[in-house]
Each structure stands twice: as C-alpha cells, then as structure tokens.
Design a protein around this motif. Structure first.
Motif, PDB file in Angstrom:
ATOM      1  N   PRO A 144     -44.086 -26.594 -10.717  1.00 43.62           N
ATOM      2  CA  PRO A 144     -44.533 -26.906 -12.084  1.00 43.62           C
ATOM      3  C   PRO A 144     -44.915 -28.384 -12.140  1.00 43.62           C
ATOM      4  O   PRO A 144     -44.137 -29.243 -11.716  1.00 43.62           O
ATOM      5  CB  PRO A 144     -43.301 -26.618 -12.944  1.00 43.62           C
ATOM      6  CG  PRO A 144     -42.385 -25.807 -12.069  1.00 43.62           C
ATOM      7  CD  PRO A 144     -42.662 -26.245 -10.674  1.00 43.62           C
ATOM      8  N   ALA A 146     -47.020 -31.801 -14.228  1.00 42.11           N
ATOM      9  CA  ALA A 146     -47.522 -32.418 -15.454  1.00 42.11           C
ATOM     10  C   ALA A 146     -48.657 -33.350 -15.073  1.00 42.11           C
ATOM     11  O   ALA A 146     -48.568 -34.076 -14.075  1.00 42.11           O
ATOM     12  CB  ALA A 146     -46.413 -33.185 -16.162  1.00 42.11           C
ATOM     13  N   TYR A 148     -51.243 -36.372 -16.604  1.00 44.05           N
ATOM     14  CA  TYR A 148     -51.432 -37.338 -17.676  1.00 44.05           C
ATOM     15  C   TYR A 148     -52.685 -38.178 -17.407  1.00 44.05           C
ATOM     16  O   TYR A 148     -53.125 -38.314 -16.252  1.00 44.05           O
ATOM     17  CB  TYR A 148     -50.250 -38.317 -17.763  1.00 44.05           C
ATOM     18  CG  TYR A 148     -48.890 -37.710 -17.924  1.00 44.05           C
ATOM     19  CD1 TYR A 148     -48.324 -37.523 -19.191  1.00 44.05           C
ATOM     20  CD2 TYR A 148     -48.128 -37.348 -16.810  1.00 44.05           C
ATOM     21  CE1 TYR A 148     -47.054 -36.995 -19.345  1.00 44.05           C
ATOM     22  CE2 TYR A 148     -46.855 -36.817 -16.956  1.00 44.05           C
ATOM     23  CZ  TYR A 148     -46.329 -36.639 -18.218  1.00 44.05           C
ATOM     24  OH  TYR A 148     -45.057 -36.117 -18.360  1.00 44.05           O
ATOM     25  N   ILE A 194     -49.966 -35.250 -21.957  1.00 43.99           N
ATOM     26  CA  ILE A 194     -49.396 -34.337 -20.974  1.00 43.99           C
ATOM     27  C   ILE A 194     -50.074 -32.961 -20.997  1.00 43.99           C
ATOM     28  O   ILE A 194     -50.321 -32.382 -22.055  1.00 43.99           O
ATOM     29  CB  ILE A 194     -47.869 -34.178 -21.178  1.00 43.99           C
ATOM     30  CG1 ILE A 194     -47.262 -33.312 -20.054  1.00 43.99           C
ATOM     31  CG2 ILE A 194     -47.548 -33.631 -22.560  1.00 43.99           C
ATOM     32  CD1 ILE A 194     -45.757 -33.302 -20.050  1.00 43.99           C
ATOM     33  N   CYS A 195     -50.413 -32.494 -19.814  1.00 46.29           N
ATOM     34  CA  CYS A 195     -50.958 -31.152 -19.614  1.00 46.29           C
ATOM     35  C   CYS A 195     -50.111 -30.496 -18.524  1.00 46.29           C
ATOM     36  O   CYS A 195     -49.785 -31.141 -17.524  1.00 46.29           O
ATOM     37  CB  CYS A 195     -52.413 -31.203 -19.173  1.00 46.29           C
ATOM     38  SG  CYS A 195     -53.513 -32.106 -20.292  1.00 46.29           S
ATOM     39  N   ARG A 196     -49.744 -29.246 -18.727  1.00 48.60           N
ATOM     40  CA  ARG A 196     -48.835 -28.595 -17.795  1.00 48.60           C
ATOM     41  C   ARG A 196     -49.522 -27.459 -17.035  1.00 48.60           C
ATOM     42  O   ARG A 196     -50.431 -26.810 -17.539  1.00 48.60           O
ATOM     43  CB  ARG A 196     -47.608 -28.057 -18.528  1.00 48.60           C
ATOM     44  CG  ARG A 196     -46.729 -29.145 -19.110  1.00 48.60           C
ATOM     45  CD  ARG A 196     -45.489 -28.549 -19.756  1.00 48.60           C
ATOM     46  NE  ARG A 196     -44.542 -29.570 -20.153  1.00 48.60           N
ATOM     47  CZ  ARG A 196     -44.570 -30.179 -21.338  1.00 48.60           C
ATOM     48  NH1 ARG A 196     -45.477 -29.841 -22.244  1.00 48.60           N
ATOM     49  NH2 ARG A 196     -43.687 -31.119 -21.624  1.00 48.60           N
ATOM     50  N   ILE A 207     -55.705 -25.897 -13.562  1.00 47.09           N
ATOM     51  CA  ILE A 207     -54.838 -26.466 -14.598  1.00 47.09           C
ATOM     52  C   ILE A 207     -55.707 -26.952 -15.753  1.00 47.09           C
ATOM     53  O   ILE A 207     -56.695 -27.673 -15.542  1.00 47.09           O
ATOM     54  CB  ILE A 207     -54.012 -27.639 -14.038  1.00 47.09           C
ATOM     55  CG1 ILE A 207     -53.172 -27.189 -12.842  1.00 47.09           C
ATOM     56  CG2 ILE A 207     -53.106 -28.223 -15.127  1.00 47.09           C
ATOM     57  CD1 ILE A 207     -52.485 -28.333 -12.110  1.00 47.09           C
ATOM     58  N   SER A 235     -44.406 -33.746 -10.614  1.00 43.09           N
ATOM     59  CA  SER A 235     -43.630 -32.571 -11.005  1.00 43.09           C
ATOM     60  C   SER A 235     -43.291 -32.678 -12.483  1.00 43.09           C
ATOM     61  O   SER A 235     -43.064 -33.765 -13.011  1.00 43.09           O
ATOM     62  CB  SER A 235     -42.349 -32.465 -10.164  1.00 43.09           C
ATOM     63  OG  SER A 235     -41.542 -33.609 -10.331  1.00 43.09           O
ATOM     64  N   ASP A 236     -43.286 -31.549 -13.177  1.00 40.13           N
ATOM     65  CA  ASP A 236     -43.057 -31.516 -14.619  1.00 40.13           C
ATOM     66  C   ASP A 236     -41.646 -32.017 -14.947  1.00 40.13           C
ATOM     67  O   ASP A 236     -40.659 -31.411 -14.520  1.00 40.13           O
ATOM     68  CB  ASP A 236     -43.247 -30.089 -15.132  1.00 40.13           C
ATOM     69  CG  ASP A 236     -43.287 -30.005 -16.658  1.00 40.13           C
ATOM     70  OD1 ASP A 236     -42.753 -30.913 -17.316  1.00 40.13           O
ATOM     71  OD2 ASP A 236     -43.844 -29.027 -17.169  1.00 40.13           O
ATOM     72  N   THR A 238     -40.002 -31.833 -17.574  1.00 35.48           N
ATOM     73  CA  THR A 238     -39.264 -30.959 -18.493  1.00 35.48           C
ATOM     74  C   THR A 238     -38.732 -29.706 -17.809  1.00 35.48           C
ATOM     75  O   THR A 238     -38.035 -28.913 -18.435  1.00 35.48           O
ATOM     76  CB  THR A 238     -40.157 -30.538 -19.675  1.00 35.48           C
ATOM     77  OG1 THR A 238     -41.230 -29.702 -19.183  1.00 35.48           O
ATOM     78  CG2 THR A 238     -40.742 -31.745 -20.372  1.00 35.48           C
TER      79      THR A 238
END
Length: 265
Positions: A144, A146, A148, A194-196, A207, A235-236, A238
């Motif tokens: 996963p 992220a 930016y 942020i884009c996941r 993505i 890496s994300d 969250t």
C-alpha cells in the motif's frame, strides 16, 4: 557486370526498404519506424507496446527520478548517504521503519504539453493516473503506497546502488541536491495531496494521482510559472505493514514498457 547487377537486384528484393525521416530535435536520419532517436534519445512515437492501450489526453513518459532511503534502511549495497538517481530499479517500502524507502519522480508535464501543442493555461485536468511496474522480488508482497506532490525540487543525479564510490551529484535522504538540504529529511511534500494505491509484486499497476497533479497545475497557475516539483511515493503511513518492500522500475529501465508513465485526462 551482369553478375553484379543480378546480385544487387537479389539484395534489394529480399531486404525490406525502410523510409527515412529526421529527428525533429537533432535532425539525425532515422527509420520511419523508429520509436526513439538513437542520437539524442528523443521519443519519436508514443506507440511503444501493445501493453500501452489506455486512452488519455496526454501521456508523459519523460522526466527524472531517484530513490532515497532512511539511514535505518542502510546496508552494504544501499546507503542513505549515496545518490541513486541513475539506477534502473529501486525499492519502495517500510524496511527499517515506516516509509523508509521512497521514490521521487518529476514527469516533464510542461515539455509533453509543448510537444503536443496543448495550452497549459486552458487545460482542464479531469483525471491523472500513474502507471508503474514492479518486478518480482523475494519479498512477494503487495505494498500500500501514498503519493504526494513535492514542494521542494530535487536533483536526479547519476548514482547507482552497489557502487564502490559514492557520487555526490544528486538527491539523498538529507539533501535535495548537492548543495541544498531538504527542509525536512526524506523530502518535502504537501500532505493534503495524498493519493493512495497498491503496488503489486510483479505487476504493472495504476494509481489515481489526480489530487497531487491538480496541486501542481493549481500552484503553477497561481505563480504564473511551472511549479512542478514532482511526486514522492512511499509506503502508506495509515496502513500498518510488516518490514518489506516492492521493487519498481525507474525511468532508467532498459525496457520502455516497464518505465513509469503519467496519464492525464
């Protein structure tokens, strides 16, 4: 003489004829079927592979990129203090700590728009998609991530992993370029962009990075000049993942079909 003429006729009859054209940048003579100028490396065609079938208003394939890593992710081959802007592949993940392996990429959006004669001030972005390829590695994990928008630019550099001598000519974990440190170690970015997504081991992944790319367009229009500092992928933060990573191909990958691309609609 008759034998010579017959031989020439035989050669011409079996060897296919290729029309020639000239590269618009350096005027080097190349085959009309060439995808890239062998002299100045300018992309001459967008039709690289049947894999690239997605439709878009603009596909950006040029730019510069680099991999950076936190000192906690150091090992013998990979050093946080060394530039890795010239390597054909690198890691994104949480080795040695969350977000410790990062990828920076600045797509030449403005150059691509000039090439396609698209006016940037009137272009309305609907969607932006990052296409990225991961090779199969021993970790065998899906990461996963992220994405930016960067707020500080970086220097790509020419360093590579596993080199015996460091090249002090590009970005690292602490330095944006050879003379300017990052205001915050590991790269400065706008958190609100942020884009996941998920990068899957051994696959080409897509993505949605609309929010990050829209930030670039908005900032550029506000300032009146291009404010394209690039994107940063990690890496994300969250999502809790074990210490692992994915290995992706960079813009220096030998296989064009494996290189990252940015699709704008």
């Amino acid at each position: 003489m008759k034998r010579i003429l017959a031989f020439v006729f035989l050669i011409l009859s079996v060897v296919p004829a290729y029309a020639l054209k000239h590269c618009p940048r350096c005027h080097y003579a190349v085959s009309s079927e060439a995808l890239e100028c062998p002299k100045c490396l300018k992309i001459l065609s967008t039709d690289f592979s049947e894999k690239r079938v997605a439709r878009a208003s603009l596909i950006v394939r040029r730019g510069h990129d680099a991999f950076i890593r936190h000192p906690h992710a150091d090992n013998r081959a990979y050093k946080a203090s060394r530039n890795a802007g010239g390597h054909p592949s690198g890691q994104i993940g949480s080795w040695g700590g969350p977000g410790n392996l990062r990828y920076l990429v600045r797509f030449d959006i403005e150059g691509a728009m000039d090439w396609k004669k698209i006016a940037s001030d009137s272009f309305k972005l609907k969607k932006a998609f990052l296409h990225i390829s991961a090779m199969r590695n021993k970790e065998k994990v899906d990461m996963p991530v992220a994405v930016y928008a960067l707020t500080t630019g970086f220097m790509e550099g020419t360093g590579k992993f596993r080199e015996s001598q460091a090249r002090a000519d590009g970005t690292t974990w602490t330095m944006a370029d050879v003379s300017k440190p990052w205001p915050s170690d590991g790269g400065d970015y706008a958190p609100e962009t942020i884009c996941r997504g998920v990068i899957k081991n051994g696959e080409r992944c897509v993505i949605d990075v609309t929010k990050a790319v829209q930030y670039i367009f908005d900032s550029s229009r506000e300032e009146g000049v291009w404010m394209n500092k690039g994107l940063i992928i990690m890496s994300d933060p969250t999502v809790q993942v074990p210490a692992s990573y994915v290995t992706i191909y960079s813009l220096d990958a030998l296989d064009y079909t494996s290189r990252p691309e940015l699709y704008l609609e």
